[in-house]
Design a protein around this motif. Sequence first.
Motif, PDB file in Angstrom:
ATOM      1  N   TYR A  24      46.329  13.595   2.731  1.00  0.00           N
ATOM      2  CA  TYR A  24      45.437  14.337   1.656  1.00  0.00           C
ATOM      3  C   TYR A  24      45.952  15.635   1.182  1.00  0.00           C
ATOM      4  CZ  TYR A  24      44.027  17.801   5.378  1.00  0.00           C
ATOM      5  OH  TYR A  24      44.035  18.848   6.239  1.00  0.00           O
ATOM      6  N   HIS A  25      45.528  15.760   0.120  1.00  0.00           N
ATOM      7  CA  HIS A  25      45.824  16.951  -0.635  1.00  0.00           C
ATOM      8  C   HIS A  25      44.569  17.848  -1.218  1.00  0.00           C
ATOM      9  CE1 HIS A  25      47.590  18.554  -4.745  1.00  0.00           C
ATOM     10  NE2 HIS A  25      47.564  19.593  -3.901  1.00  0.00           N
ATOM     11  N   LEU A  26      44.520  19.108  -0.903  1.00  0.00           N
ATOM     12  CA  LEU A  26      43.332  19.898  -1.494  1.00  0.00           C
ATOM     13  C   LEU A  26      43.905  21.029  -2.443  1.00  0.00           C
ATOM     14  CD1 LEU A  26      41.343  20.621   2.150  1.00  0.00           C
ATOM     15  CD2 LEU A  26      40.766  18.907   0.289  1.00  0.00           C
ATOM     16  N   THR A  27      43.188  21.032  -3.684  1.00  0.00           N
ATOM     17  CA  THR A  27      43.514  21.859  -4.551  1.00  0.00           C
ATOM     18  C   THR A  27      42.153  22.165  -5.234  1.00  0.00           C
ATOM     19  OG1 THR A  27      45.137  22.483  -6.387  1.00  0.00           O
ATOM     20  CG2 THR A  27      44.301  20.238  -6.172  1.00  0.00           C
ATOM     21  N   GLY A  28      42.133  23.196  -6.185  1.00  0.00           N
ATOM     22  CA  GLY A  28      41.168  23.410  -7.268  1.00  0.00           C
ATOM     23  C   GLY A  28      39.782  23.550  -6.262  1.00  0.00           C
ATOM     24  N   GLU A  29      38.581  22.753  -7.048  1.00  0.00           N
ATOM     25  CA  GLU A  29      37.485  22.843  -6.273  1.00  0.00           C
ATOM     26  C   GLU A  29      37.194  22.475  -4.726  1.00  0.00           C
ATOM     27  OE1 GLU A  29      33.036  20.794  -7.121  1.00  0.00           O
ATOM     28  OE2 GLU A  29      34.499  21.153  -8.808  1.00  0.00           O
ATOM     29  N   ALA A  30      37.888  21.433  -4.378  1.00  0.00           N
ATOM     30  CA  ALA A  30      37.924  20.940  -3.002  1.00  0.00           C
ATOM     31  C   ALA A  30      38.439  22.044  -2.166  1.00  0.00           C
ATOM     32  CB  ALA A  30      38.443  19.686  -2.923  1.00  0.00           C
ATOM     33  N   ARG A  31      39.602  22.678  -2.632  1.00  0.00           N
ATOM     34  CA  ARG A  31      40.300  23.618  -1.732  1.00  0.00           C
ATOM     35  C   ARG A  31      39.318  25.086  -1.845  1.00  0.00           C
ATOM     36  NH1 ARG A  31      41.407  27.617   0.336  1.00  0.00           N
ATOM     37  NH2 ARG A  31      43.500  28.820   0.198  1.00  0.00           N
ATOM     38  N   HIS A  32      39.038  25.469  -2.884  1.00  0.00           N
ATOM     39  CA  HIS A  32      38.369  26.916  -2.986  1.00  0.00           C
ATOM     40  C   HIS A  32      36.997  26.692  -3.193  1.00  0.00           C
ATOM     41  CE1 HIS A  32      42.187  28.773  -3.313  1.00  0.00           C
ATOM     42  NE2 HIS A  32      42.570  27.892  -4.332  1.00  0.00           N
ATOM     43  N   GLY A  33      36.082  26.012  -3.412  1.00  0.00           N
ATOM     44  CA  GLY A  33      34.659  25.680  -3.572  1.00  0.00           C
ATOM     45  C   GLY A  33      33.874  25.185  -2.391  1.00  0.00           C
ATOM     46  N   TRP A  34      34.716  24.649  -1.448  1.00  0.00           N
ATOM     47  CA  TRP A  34      34.000  23.831  -0.332  1.00  0.00           C
ATOM     48  C   TRP A  34      34.698  24.443   0.945  1.00  0.00           C
ATOM     49  CZ3 TRP A  34      30.431  19.400  -0.909  1.00  0.00           C
ATOM     50  CH2 TRP A  34      30.017  19.184  -2.246  1.00  0.00           C
ATOM     51  N   GLU A  35      33.910  24.373   2.232  1.00  0.00           N
ATOM     52  CA  GLU A  35      34.301  24.567   3.345  1.00  0.00           C
ATOM     53  C   GLU A  35      34.595  23.280   3.840  1.00  0.00           C
ATOM     54  OE1 GLU A  35      32.381  28.182   5.848  1.00  0.00           O
ATOM     55  OE2 GLU A  35      30.784  26.803   4.860  1.00  0.00           O
ATOM     56  N   HIS A  36      35.407  23.145   4.704  1.00  0.00           N
ATOM     57  CA  HIS A  36      35.545  21.794   5.554  1.00  0.00           C
ATOM     58  C   HIS A  36      35.565  22.129   6.844  1.00  0.00           C
ATOM     59  CE1 HIS A  36      39.595  23.300   4.451  1.00  0.00           C
ATOM     60  NE2 HIS A  36      40.099  22.881   5.511  1.00  0.00           N
ATOM     61  N   SER A  37      35.348  20.938   8.119  1.00  0.00           N
ATOM     62  CA  SER A  37      35.620  21.195   9.395  1.00  0.00           C
ATOM     63  C   SER A  37      35.694  19.848   9.799  1.00  0.00           C
ATOM     64  CB  SER A  37      34.055  21.686   9.906  1.00  0.00           C
ATOM     65  OG  SER A  37      33.287  20.681   9.595  1.00  0.00           O
ATOM     66  N   ILE A  38      36.120  19.585  11.207  1.00  0.00           N
ATOM     67  CA  ILE A  38      36.452  18.628  11.979  1.00  0.00           C
ATOM     68  C   ILE A  38      35.564  18.457  13.223  1.00  0.00           C
ATOM     69  CG2 ILE A  38      37.987  16.784  12.964  1.00  0.00           C
ATOM     70  CD1 ILE A  38      40.132  17.639  10.965  1.00  0.00           C
ATOM     71  N   ALA A  39      34.819  17.547  13.627  1.00  0.00           N
ATOM     72  CA  ALA A  39      34.045  17.851  14.917  1.00  0.00           C
ATOM     73  C   ALA A  39      34.886  17.442  16.073  1.00  0.00           C
ATOM     74  CB  ALA A  39      33.007  16.602  14.808  1.00  0.00           C
TER      75      ALA A  39
END
Length: 201
Positions: A154-169
């Motif tokens: 996967y590639h994170l940039t722009g909104e997905a990179r800076h506008g959202w948090e992410h996690s893995i259970a």
Amino acid sequence: MTGDLFGLPPLPGLSSCEALVSAAEERLLIAAIDATELAPFRFQGWEGKRLTRSFGHSYDFDRGRLEVGDPMPDWLLPYRERMAGFAGLPAADFVQALLIRYDPGAGIGWHRDRPAFEHVLGLSLGAPAVMRFRRRMAAKFERVAVPLPPRGAYHLTGEARHGWEHSIAAMAETRWSITFRSLASPIGRPANADAPDGNMI
């Protein structure tokens, strides 16, 4: 890997592919990661369950600063080239490699990557996982779940990179990952460039 019937990604700024490496390459990469000196992730005195090792630029969470460490080993460079090609970016831009082993019970909490980094490329190995995304919308969170199949990238940039948090259970089975990051330009975005909750890794 797509988010709807029209082939659009689940989030603007997120792109992915399901099989960046072969099953034989996956086995070799897992063996190479396990042969690397991994250590529990540390964050301001706290020790996490996942095992990690950084090459090139890395962020020292105890000292709160970006540092330059050991160069990337030769076995990582062809995969950096392949992943950068998937993202349509020069391989030399990706100056950090992060190896992670998630044994059963290990996961990663809600965060954004540190503002010193910009593009984020991830390769998932071993057990499948789900990357969860969230962003605050007024009094609640908007959420998106994105599957991470073995050997997918996967590639994170722009909104997905800076506008959202992410996690893995927390994982039920062992999973490995390789993450490549480029530096923000200039070196590091402003400290307040991400959301005010301050959850950044």
